[in-house]
Design an enzyme around this catalytic site. Sequence first.
Site, PDB file in Angstrom:
ATOM      1  N   ARG A  78      31.208  37.643  35.665  1.00 27.11           N
ATOM      2  CA  ARG A  78      30.530  38.810  36.221  1.00 27.11           C
ATOM      3  C   ARG A  78      29.930  39.587  35.061  1.00 27.11           C
ATOM      4  O   ARG A  78      30.640  40.027  34.146  1.00 27.11           O
ATOM      5  CB  ARG A  78      31.515  39.679  36.987  1.00 27.11           C
ATOM      6  CG  ARG A  78      32.069  39.037  38.242  1.00 27.11           C
ATOM      7  CD  ARG A  78      31.068  38.977  39.365  1.00 27.11           C
ATOM      8  NE  ARG A  78      30.865  40.276  39.994  1.00 27.11           N
ATOM      9  CZ  ARG A  78      29.991  40.504  40.964  1.00 27.11           C
ATOM     10  NH1 ARG A  78      29.211  39.525  41.407  1.00 27.11           N
ATOM     11  NH2 ARG A  78      29.877  41.693  41.503  1.00 27.11           N
ATOM     12  N   VAL A 135      37.486  30.916  43.281  1.00 22.05           N
ATOM     13  CA  VAL A 135      38.206  30.561  44.497  1.00 22.05           C
ATOM     14  C   VAL A 135      37.266  29.751  45.383  1.00 22.05           C
ATOM     15  O   VAL A 135      36.123  30.162  45.620  1.00 22.05           O
ATOM     16  CB  VAL A 135      38.692  31.825  45.233  1.00 22.05           C
ATOM     17  CG1 VAL A 135      39.431  31.446  46.510  1.00 22.05           C
ATOM     18  CG2 VAL A 135      39.588  32.667  44.324  1.00 22.05           C
ATOM     19  N   ASP A 252      31.455  48.070  48.917  1.00 22.48           N
ATOM     20  CA  ASP A 252      30.553  47.117  49.562  1.00 22.48           C
ATOM     21  C   ASP A 252      31.362  46.244  50.508  1.00 22.48           C
ATOM     22  O   ASP A 252      31.437  45.025  50.375  1.00 22.48           O
ATOM     23  CB  ASP A 252      29.832  46.282  48.512  1.00 22.48           C
ATOM     24  CG  ASP A 252      28.581  45.603  49.062  1.00 22.48           C
ATOM     25  OD1 ASP A 252      28.279  45.781  50.254  1.00 22.48           O
ATOM     26  OD2 ASP A 252      27.909  44.896  48.287  1.00 22.48           O
ATOM     27  N   GLU A 272      31.247  46.600  42.823  1.00 27.11           N
ATOM     28  CA  GLU A 272      30.390  47.582  42.137  1.00 27.11           C
ATOM     29  C   GLU A 272      30.431  48.968  42.772  1.00 27.11           C
ATOM     30  O   GLU A 272      30.223  49.969  42.101  1.00 27.11           O
ATOM     31  CB  GLU A 272      28.920  47.113  42.121  1.00 27.11           C
ATOM     32  CG  GLU A 272      28.645  45.926  41.251  1.00 27.11           C
ATOM     33  CD  GLU A 272      28.571  44.649  42.065  1.00 27.11           C
ATOM     34  OE1 GLU A 272      27.924  43.706  41.601  1.00 27.11           O
ATOM     35  OE2 GLU A 272      29.161  44.606  43.162  1.00 27.11           O
TER      36      GLU A 272
END
Length: 382
Positions: A78, A135, A252, A272
């Site tokens: 990320r 995953v 989110d 985020e």
Amino acid sequence: MTQAPPPPEMTFQKSGRDPVAIGARLEQWLATALPPGADPDVVILGGIDANGLSSETVLLDVTSTLDEDRQAKAYVLRVAPRPEDIPVFASYDLQAQYDAMRLAGSLSPVPVPRVGLAEMSGSVLGTPFFLMERVEGVVPPDVMPYNFGDSWLFDAAPSDREALQKRSVEVLAGLHGIPDAAARFDFLDPAVAGHSGETLIARNLAKTRAWYTFAASAEEWGGRSPLVERGLAWLEANLPDDMGEPVLCWGDARIGNIIYRDFAPVAVLDWEMVSLGPREMDVTWMIFAHRIFEDLAAMLELPGMPDFLTASEVREAYAAATGAELGDLTWHEVHAAVMWGIIYLRIAARQIHFGEIEAPEDPESTLYHRAMFEAMLDEVGA
């Protein structure tokens, strides 16, 4: 009421980075971050383009030596976006995301991927990043939206859809059930980032107002939106009292950010927008995100999934999982519509930057929920 816009362009470039260079730099960095003799080898498998429009997400395998045993492990990288790639958000506190995921995974039954090595200075890839476990499973696609048809969820049996809905709501219940959230996640209070307000809801709204100011100043086109400004004005004039004890809000909170196996969540992704807030904020976002896709399906005269993630069923499932009765969601629905408007403005600015679309004369033509948003504001008297 304004005519609904044409369907959105369903391919989005997120970054101008070279994936080969990312792999080489990661390999060099891991050689110093891992124990001596690890001799890491990095293979970049690609990005995730179907879902998510914010942080860069890169799939990779890392092979290294530990105790004379050569092992390969699957990771997700990320990476905070670079300013030149027109990020969706004004700022990316990747450390806060990392810490929120680590704590949420340890303090709740929610399947949050384990986070691993992190580099927060930006000296390696130009912006901060962290690694987390990869995953395996399936995600309800955003591109094309899962309710448009020809998706594993659209084609699922009603009982399987119902099970997925129930278990997805239980994800929110698990996160919201973490005790002493205000103390354990104090670093997520918008006040820490300088957003002022007497209540937590007011500070979250101040954060949204600052985000819109950032979006409206885009050099690509100066994308102001009278609709978003009208919504913000109504929200500010109708601030509710804080609604009970603050909880950890995933932010989110939508099914497109969950990996499933056998219709059960196995990984909760994309943090985020994580914050402290009232539980209604997350629950409304889950409902509204599906409503956005349903609105697009109706616009394209597709059958959609109108009986899925309805407000009444989500509220019922949430009450069953938590014992908590939710308050009125109207304010949070308008807040969600405002935030989706800002997201659409930033996505359009990025598309203009990467040459995917021409800058429209009317920035609001990029708000794919425009008709719904207008009707909502009319209904509340904004």
